[in-house]
Design an enzyme around this catalytic site. Structure first.
Site, PDB file in Angstrom:
ATOM      1  N   HIS A   1      27.088  72.880  28.921  1.00 29.48           N
ATOM      2  CA  HIS A   1      25.976  71.928  28.954  1.00 29.48           C
ATOM      3  C   HIS A   1      26.083  71.094  30.238  1.00 29.48           C
ATOM      4  CE1 HIS A   1      22.773  69.441  27.403  1.00 29.48           C
ATOM      5  NE2 HIS A   1      23.461  68.393  27.835  1.00 29.48           N
TER       6      HIS A   1
ATOM      7  N   ILE B   1      17.916  77.939  19.848  1.00 24.40           N
ATOM      8  CA  ILE B   1      18.820  77.279  18.897  1.00 24.40           C
ATOM      9  C   ILE B   1      19.166  78.298  17.818  1.00 24.40           C
ATOM     10  CG2 ILE B   1      19.111  75.362  17.263  1.00 24.40           C
ATOM     11  CD1 ILE B   1      17.727  73.627  19.233  1.00 24.40           C
TER      12      ILE B   1
ATOM     13  N   ASN C   1      25.655  81.211  35.940  1.00 25.58           N
ATOM     14  CA  ASN C   1      26.914  81.028  35.200  1.00 25.58           C
ATOM     15  C   ASN C   1      27.516  82.376  34.814  1.00 25.58           C
ATOM     16  OD1 ASN C   1      27.706  78.115  34.677  1.00 25.58           O
ATOM     17  ND2 ASN C   1      25.512  78.060  34.280  1.00 25.58           N
TER      18      ASN C   1
ATOM     19  N   GLU D   1      29.937  73.434  36.656  1.00 21.70           N
ATOM     20  CA  GLU D   1      29.679  74.537  35.719  1.00 21.70           C
ATOM     21  C   GLU D   1      30.377  75.842  36.115  1.00 21.70           C
ATOM     22  OE1 GLU D   1      25.647  75.032  34.186  1.00 21.70           O
ATOM     23  OE2 GLU D   1      25.108  73.152  35.133  1.00 21.70           O
TER      24      GLU D   1
ATOM     25  N   ASP E   1      24.715  70.728  20.800  1.00 23.41           N
ATOM     26  CA  ASP E   1      25.601  70.050  21.766  1.00 23.41           C
ATOM     27  C   ASP E   1      26.612  69.120  21.102  1.00 23.41           C
ATOM     28  OD1 ASP E   1      24.164  71.276  23.821  1.00 23.41           O
ATOM     29  OD2 ASP E   1      22.794  69.598  24.059  1.00 23.41           O
TER      30      ASP E   1
ATOM     31  N   GLN F   1      29.723  72.186  41.536  1.00 26.98           N
ATOM     32  CA  GLN F   1      30.992  71.429  41.444  1.00 26.98           C
ATOM     33  C   GLN F   1      31.612  71.449  40.049  1.00 26.98           C
ATOM     34  OE1 GLN F   1      30.663  67.488  43.097  1.00 26.98           O
ATOM     35  NE2 GLN F   1      29.833  68.226  45.033  1.00 26.98           N
TER      36      GLN F   1
ATOM     37  N   ASN G   1      29.588  76.886  24.630  1.00 24.78           N
ATOM     38  CA  ASN G   1      28.351  76.601  25.358  1.00 24.78           C
ATOM     39  C   ASN G   1      28.692  75.757  26.579  1.00 24.78           C
ATOM     40  OD1 ASN G   1      25.457  76.286  25.779  1.00 24.78           O
ATOM     41  ND2 ASN G   1      25.687  74.193  25.014  1.00 24.78           N
TER      42      ASN G   1
HETATM   43  C1  GRF Z   1      22.779  75.716  33.464  1.00 34.73           C
HETATM   44  O1  GRF Z   1      22.574  74.468  34.057  1.00 34.73           O
HETATM   45  C2  GRF Z   1      23.354  75.529  32.086  1.00 34.73           C
HETATM   46  O2  GRF Z   1      24.280  74.507  32.002  1.00 34.73           O
HETATM   47  C3  GRF Z   1      22.103  75.157  31.352  1.00 34.73           C
HETATM   48  O3  GRF Z   1      21.123  76.052  31.857  1.00 34.73           O
HETATM   49  C4  GRF Z   1      21.451  76.410  33.177  1.00 34.73           C
HETATM   50  C5  GRF Z   1      21.549  77.897  33.260  1.00 34.73           C
HETATM   51  O4  GRF Z   1      21.658  78.374  34.551  1.00 34.73           O
HETATM   52  N1  GRF Z   1      22.293  75.125  29.947  1.00 34.73           N
HETATM   53  P1  GRF Z   1      21.982  79.891  34.858  1.00 34.73           P
HETATM   54  O5  GRF Z   1      21.016  80.759  34.076  1.00 34.73           O
HETATM   55  O6  GRF Z   1      23.417  80.154  34.474  1.00 34.73           O
HETATM   56  O7  GRF Z   1      21.775  80.043  36.338  1.00 34.73           O
END
Ligand code: GRF
Length: 200
Positions: free
Chosen positions: A110, A93, A14, A181, A151, A179, A108
């Protein structure tokens, strides 16, 4: 210039999606100023270093309380004068004092359509395992503002992703990332000006 701190725990795909969006010009006037990981061996830190971004390891285990960990995070992040904090797979957390200090400036990502498969204990592959167990046909990802409850804060963006009959948790996790994130997070950052006016 919108300055961002990205908090991570793992691979950092991400984070990479954000950096790619900056590189290709989709995200303009945006800079990732610091990347913080609670795990020393997080590939996300290497990604940051490759871009010559401050890459900091800070683990709650090295602090005597959640509060003192939060204080150090605040001190570090404030030293970069960031506008927005992005939790991108950050598995700690955060203490209430942290949320309070950066009220409405923490988002965040999720990997489900909140409120399904969300809350304490729903992280990583577990989210997708539970979605498969329940037999949902649609899942997805959510970007939300972080408040004191896991969340729970205001939902900013959601994108649905189909679940296929022969999916494993790993296959589903990958599809949700590809698709949903990796597009939602840059979009949320890009539209910071819009939603930050609604949540002050
Ligand atoms: C992602 O699926 C995010 O939504 C979740 O942890 C994962 C992190 O993946 N909370 P990365 O470290 O960004 O590859």
């Amino acid at each position: 210039m919108l300055k961002i701190a990205v908090l991570v725990s793992g691979g950092g795909t991400n984070l990479q999606a954000i950096l790619d969006a900056i590189d290709c010009g989709q995200l303009k006037n945006t800079e990732v100023t610091t990347v913080i990981s609670n795990r020393k061996i997080a590939y996300a830190l290497e990604r940051a270093e490759k871009y010559q971004i401050d890459a900091t390891y800070l683990s709650p285990r090295e602090f005597e309380s959640k509060e003192s960990y939060a204080q150090e995070l605040i001190r570090h992040i404030d030293s970069f004068q960031v506008d927005l904090i992005v939790l991108a797979g950050f598995l700690v957390i955060l203490d209430k004092s942290f949320i309070r200090h950066f009220r409405n400036r923490i988002i965040n990502i999720h990997p489900s359509l909140i409120p399904s498969f969300a809350g304490e204990g729903y992280y990583g592959l577990k989210v997708h395992e539970e979605a498969l167990k329940r037999g949902v046909k649609l899942t997805g990802a959510t970007v939300h503002i972080v408040d004191e409850i896991t969340d729970h804060g205001p939902i900013l963006y959601q994108k649905a992703v189909e679940v296929y009959p022969d999916d494993t948790a790993e296959v589903l996790q990958k599809r949700v990332m590809e698709q949903a994130e990796w597009t939602l997070l840059p979009q949320a950052i890009n539209e910071f000006d819009i939603w930050s006016k609604l949540y002050k």
